[in-house]
Design a protein around this motif. Sequence first.
Motif, PDB file in Angstrom:
ATOM      1  N   LEU A 202      -8.122  21.400  22.514  1.00 45.56           N
ATOM      2  CA  LEU A 202      -8.514  22.338  21.789  1.00 45.56           C
ATOM      3  C   LEU A 202      -9.570  21.971  20.760  1.00 45.56           C
ATOM      4  O   LEU A 202      -9.432  20.672  20.051  1.00 45.56           O
ATOM      5  N   ASN A 203     -10.526  22.705  20.619  1.00 43.92           N
ATOM      6  CA  ASN A 203     -11.516  22.119  19.527  1.00 43.92           C
ATOM      7  C   ASN A 203     -12.267  20.730  19.503  1.00 43.92           C
ATOM      8  O   ASN A 203     -12.386  19.998  18.735  1.00 43.92           O
ATOM      9  N   GLY A 204     -12.223  20.318  20.851  1.00 40.42           N
ATOM     10  CA  GLY A 204     -12.615  19.051  21.006  1.00 40.42           C
ATOM     11  C   GLY A 204     -11.711  17.932  20.889  1.00 40.42           C
ATOM     12  O   GLY A 204     -12.131  16.685  21.026  1.00 40.42           O
ATOM     13  N   SER A 205     -10.406  18.255  20.422  1.00 41.18           N
ATOM     14  CA  SER A 205      -9.445  17.264  20.415  1.00 41.18           C
ATOM     15  C   SER A 205      -8.892  17.001  21.944  1.00 41.18           C
ATOM     16  O   SER A 205      -8.731  18.035  22.593  1.00 41.18           O
ATOM     17  N   GLY A 206      -8.211  15.889  21.928  1.00 38.75           N
ATOM     18  CA  GLY A 206      -7.797  15.594  23.220  1.00 38.75           C
ATOM     19  C   GLY A 206      -6.582  16.402  23.653  1.00 38.75           C
ATOM     20  O   GLY A 206      -6.142  16.848  25.006  1.00 38.75           O
ATOM     21  N   ASN A 207      -5.811  16.885  22.869  1.00 32.94           N
ATOM     22  CA  ASN A 207      -4.667  17.851  22.883  1.00 32.94           C
ATOM     23  C   ASN A 207      -4.422  18.522  21.551  1.00 32.94           C
ATOM     24  O   ASN A 207      -4.930  18.257  20.522  1.00 32.94           O
ATOM     25  N   LEU A 208      -3.336  19.385  21.814  1.00 34.28           N
ATOM     26  CA  LEU A 208      -2.955  20.432  20.441  1.00 34.28           C
ATOM     27  C   LEU A 208      -2.355  19.506  19.534  1.00 34.28           C
ATOM     28  O   LEU A 208      -2.426  19.830  18.391  1.00 34.28           O
ATOM     29  N   ILE A 209      -1.693  18.378  19.950  1.00 34.38           N
ATOM     30  CA  ILE A 209      -1.234  17.456  18.636  1.00 34.38           C
ATOM     31  C   ILE A 209      -2.317  16.610  17.886  1.00 34.38           C
ATOM     32  O   ILE A 209      -2.232  16.647  16.733  1.00 34.38           O
ATOM     33  N   ASP A 210      -3.150  16.234  18.625  1.00 30.33           N
ATOM     34  CA  ASP A 210      -4.300  15.524  17.914  1.00 30.33           C
ATOM     35  C   ASP A 210      -5.052  16.495  17.277  1.00 30.33           C
ATOM     36  O   ASP A 210      -5.599  16.307  16.051  1.00 30.33           O
ATOM     37  N   SER A 211      -5.241  17.744  17.650  1.00 32.07           N
ATOM     38  CA  SER A 211      -5.998  18.676  16.865  1.00 32.07           C
ATOM     39  C   SER A 211      -5.570  18.980  15.266  1.00 32.07           C
ATOM     40  O   SER A 211      -6.017  19.725  14.513  1.00 32.07           O
ATOM     41  N   THR A 212      -4.113  18.592  15.408  1.00 28.95           N
ATOM     42  CA  THR A 212      -3.569  18.950  13.831  1.00 28.95           C
ATOM     43  C   THR A 212      -3.884  18.147  12.852  1.00 28.95           C
ATOM     44  O   THR A 212      -3.717  18.544  11.537  1.00 28.95           O
ATOM     45  N   ASN A 213      -4.770  17.105  13.102  1.00 24.40           N
ATOM     46  CA  ASN A 213      -5.463  16.341  12.125  1.00 24.40           C
ATOM     47  C   ASN A 213      -6.282  17.311  11.208  1.00 24.40           C
ATOM     48  O   ASN A 213      -6.885  16.804   9.889  1.00 24.40           O
TER      49      ASN A 213
ATOM     50  N   ASP B  73       6.139  17.013  24.843  1.00 22.58           N
ATOM     51  CA  ASP B  73       5.183  17.434  25.434  1.00 22.58           C
ATOM     52  C   ASP B  73       5.211  19.050  26.018  1.00 22.58           C
ATOM     53  O   ASP B  73       4.173  19.733  26.398  1.00 22.58           O
ATOM     54  N   LYS B  74       6.427  19.464  25.843  1.00 24.75           N
ATOM     55  CA  LYS B  74       6.726  20.820  26.842  1.00 24.75           C
ATOM     56  C   LYS B  74       7.089  21.722  25.648  1.00 24.75           C
ATOM     57  O   LYS B  74       7.827  22.536  25.806  1.00 24.75           O
ATOM     58  N   VAL B  75       6.493  21.537  24.347  1.00 26.84           N
ATOM     59  CA  VAL B  75       7.041  22.661  23.562  1.00 26.84           C
ATOM     60  C   VAL B  75       6.437  23.894  23.788  1.00 26.84           C
ATOM     61  O   VAL B  75       5.369  24.236  23.749  1.00 26.84           O
ATOM     62  N   PHE B  76       7.104  24.924  23.628  1.00 30.67           N
ATOM     63  CA  PHE B  76       6.901  26.427  23.728  1.00 30.67           C
ATOM     64  C   PHE B  76       6.568  26.956  22.464  1.00 30.67           C
ATOM     65  O   PHE B  76       5.384  27.635  22.630  1.00 30.67           O
ATOM     66  N   ILE B  77       7.159  26.772  21.338  1.00 28.77           N
ATOM     67  CA  ILE B  77       6.572  27.483  20.058  1.00 28.77           C
ATOM     68  C   ILE B  77       5.398  27.115  19.760  1.00 28.77           C
ATOM     69  O   ILE B  77       4.468  28.044  19.244  1.00 28.77           O
ATOM     70  N   PHE B  78       4.946  25.817  19.476  1.00 30.15           N
ATOM     71  CA  PHE B  78       3.777  25.489  18.918  1.00 30.15           C
ATOM     72  C   PHE B  78       2.655  24.941  20.042  1.00 30.15           C
ATOM     73  O   PHE B  78       1.679  24.580  19.473  1.00 30.15           O
ATOM     74  N   CYS B  79       3.151  25.108  21.344  1.00 31.61           N
ATOM     75  CA  CYS B  79       1.900  24.735  22.329  1.00 31.61           C
ATOM     76  C   CYS B  79       1.797  25.534  23.400  1.00 31.61           C
ATOM     77  O   CYS B  79       1.308  25.359  24.432  1.00 31.61           O
TER      78      CYS B  79
ATOM     79  N   HIS C  13      11.259  18.930  10.584  1.00 28.52           N
ATOM     80  CA  HIS C  13      11.112  19.643  11.945  1.00 28.52           C
ATOM     81  C   HIS C  13      10.608  21.253  12.096  1.00 28.52           C
ATOM     82  O   HIS C  13      11.490  21.585  11.346  1.00 28.52           O
ATOM     83  N   SER C  14       9.813  21.420  12.626  1.00 35.51           N
ATOM     84  CA  SER C  14       9.319  22.811  12.880  1.00 35.51           C
ATOM     85  C   SER C  14       9.157  23.384  11.630  1.00 35.51           C
ATOM     86  O   SER C  14       8.124  23.075  11.019  1.00 35.51           O
ATOM     87  N   PHE C  15       9.867  24.431  11.169  1.00 38.36           N
ATOM     88  CA  PHE C  15       9.688  25.047   9.778  1.00 38.36           C
ATOM     89  C   PHE C  15       9.845  24.109   8.805  1.00 38.36           C
ATOM     90  O   PHE C  15       8.960  24.261   7.734  1.00 38.36           O
ATOM     91  N   GLY C  16      10.597  22.962   8.909  1.00 38.12           N
ATOM     92  CA  GLY C  16      10.616  21.959   7.877  1.00 38.12           C
ATOM     93  C   GLY C  16       9.242  21.095   7.940  1.00 38.12           C
ATOM     94  O   GLY C  16       8.775  20.620   6.654  1.00 38.12           O
ATOM     95  N   SER C  17       8.794  21.052   9.120  1.00 39.51           N
ATOM     96  CA  SER C  17       7.316  20.235   9.015  1.00 39.51           C
ATOM     97  C   SER C  17       6.399  21.204   8.584  1.00 39.51           C
ATOM     98  O   SER C  17       5.382  20.799   7.583  1.00 39.51           O
TER      99      SER C  17
ATOM    100  N   LEU D 222       5.702  14.729  10.903  1.00 37.42           N
ATOM    101  CA  LEU D 222       5.960  16.050  11.195  1.00 37.42           C
ATOM    102  C   LEU D 222       6.439  16.249  12.644  1.00 37.42           C
ATOM    103  O   LEU D 222       5.554  15.881  13.434  1.00 37.42           O
ATOM    104  N   THR D 223       7.701  16.711  12.936  1.00 37.06           N
ATOM    105  CA  THR D 223       8.020  16.739  14.365  1.00 37.06           C
ATOM    106  C   THR D 223       8.260  18.124  14.754  1.00 37.06           C
ATOM    107  O   THR D 223       8.538  18.681  13.919  1.00 37.06           O
ATOM    108  N   GLY D 224       8.161  18.309  15.893  1.00 31.77           N
ATOM    109  CA  GLY D 224       8.154  19.746  16.561  1.00 31.77           C
ATOM    110  C   GLY D 224       7.438  20.553  15.804  1.00 31.77           C
ATOM    111  O   GLY D 224       7.450  21.587  15.623  1.00 31.77           O
ATOM    112  N   PHE D 225       5.753  20.077  15.858  1.00 30.61           N
ATOM    113  CA  PHE D 225       5.019  20.771  15.113  1.00 30.61           C
ATOM    114  C   PHE D 225       3.626  20.705  15.683  1.00 30.61           C
ATOM    115  O   PHE D 225       3.140  19.544  16.234  1.00 30.61           O
ATOM    116  N   SER D 226       2.756  21.671  15.371  1.00 30.00           N
ATOM    117  CA  SER D 226       1.344  21.476  15.685  1.00 30.00           C
ATOM    118  C   SER D 226       0.714  22.527  14.875  1.00 30.00           C
ATOM    119  O   SER D 226       1.229  23.704  14.339  1.00 30.00           O
TER     120      SER D 226
END
Length: 398
Positions: free
Chosen positions: A337-348, A323-329, A203-207, A226-230
Amino acid sequence: MLNLAIYLLLAGSAWSLTTGSSCIDGLVPVKVSADPIKFDLPPPNSQSDLTAFLTRLTSETSNVTSAIKGRAVHLEATYNIWSMLCIPAGFPQNGSGIVEFAIHGINFDHSYWNFGGPGSPYNYVDAALEAGHAVFIYDRLGVGKSSKPDGIQEVQLATEIEVAASLVDILKCSNEGCTGGAGRDTFISEIELKNATFIGVGHSFGSLQLSGLASKYGNLFDASILTGFSSYSGGQKASLVAFGLTIASQQNPKRFGSLSSSYLATEGIYNDQMNFFRYPSFNFSALQLALDTKGTLTIGELLTQSTSPALNYTKPVFIVTGDKVFIFCGGDCYQALNGSGNLIDSTNTLFPATSDFSTYIPSETGHAVNVHYSAPGTYREIQAWISKRFGDRTSHSV
């Protein structure tokens, strides 16, 4: 040699859950060999000194980190890490089951994973045990009952990555396989967990640590959740300001009075709400419990939150972020972002070698996934994801 389960029993306590599962906890000495950064920065001498530093650090044109950053220095140390190992009823005696290795984030301790205790809808450990998986949780270095060394020069991302890697080594050790490595000269697993499927859950820093473990050690884990992360960093300066960081020993003398001024804590209940909770999708009793049990963070952790692609990691990756994460989104994880559908997908982009990358975005959920009303549904998604890839590993139980 003492096996890990017996050592924990001697050092701490053992208790059983109503499901028939059992948990053992205690302090485990962990040897680490790490290369943290030497920072030219003394601990703050007052709250005003800390506030001035944080103002410089979060300024738009800040160059504080580069100005104080020195070279990496080698560190050999042994730390006492509070740990808990939970084994479900019917876990395969030969250790061929699934072990979930969970790393909590900043502002929490190990109790993020069993939040609210047995039977709580927020208790992730319960959900994993009900799925037939063993679970290992611990207080990260500098947090809870674990050792609290220098909060600038030692408690950094690089050191904590090595603590996690050493704990995995200890868990995988067996009578036949203890051939060296951190902790193996002292501890072996009661069940030969070297045969187990190890899944990292962060979670977060753990991710962030899981990402770092994959980058440095490749396929240390058979899967990573990885939860709470992007990989997006655009909201991090604003969230750092929103923390209202204070010197921990001044913020709560009763809990943190013995700590160096390099250890910090968030200021109050609404600082925690802004960064970790999405109103009104939580129970205020959960917010109060998070406040009452909050963990600390260190200046060293603030200065070493970076990621690099895991070029040699080929195992499955699952990103689970509200969907409403402040820290990572920045409050909206559906931004493109960069052609990805959303910030979470872009983490690939952090896992270019995996062919199994997927995401889940629980709605109306903030950063601390485990403390929202959506938590039970999120846990079902995670366990279903694990089951789809690894099946039922309890069929050979005794």
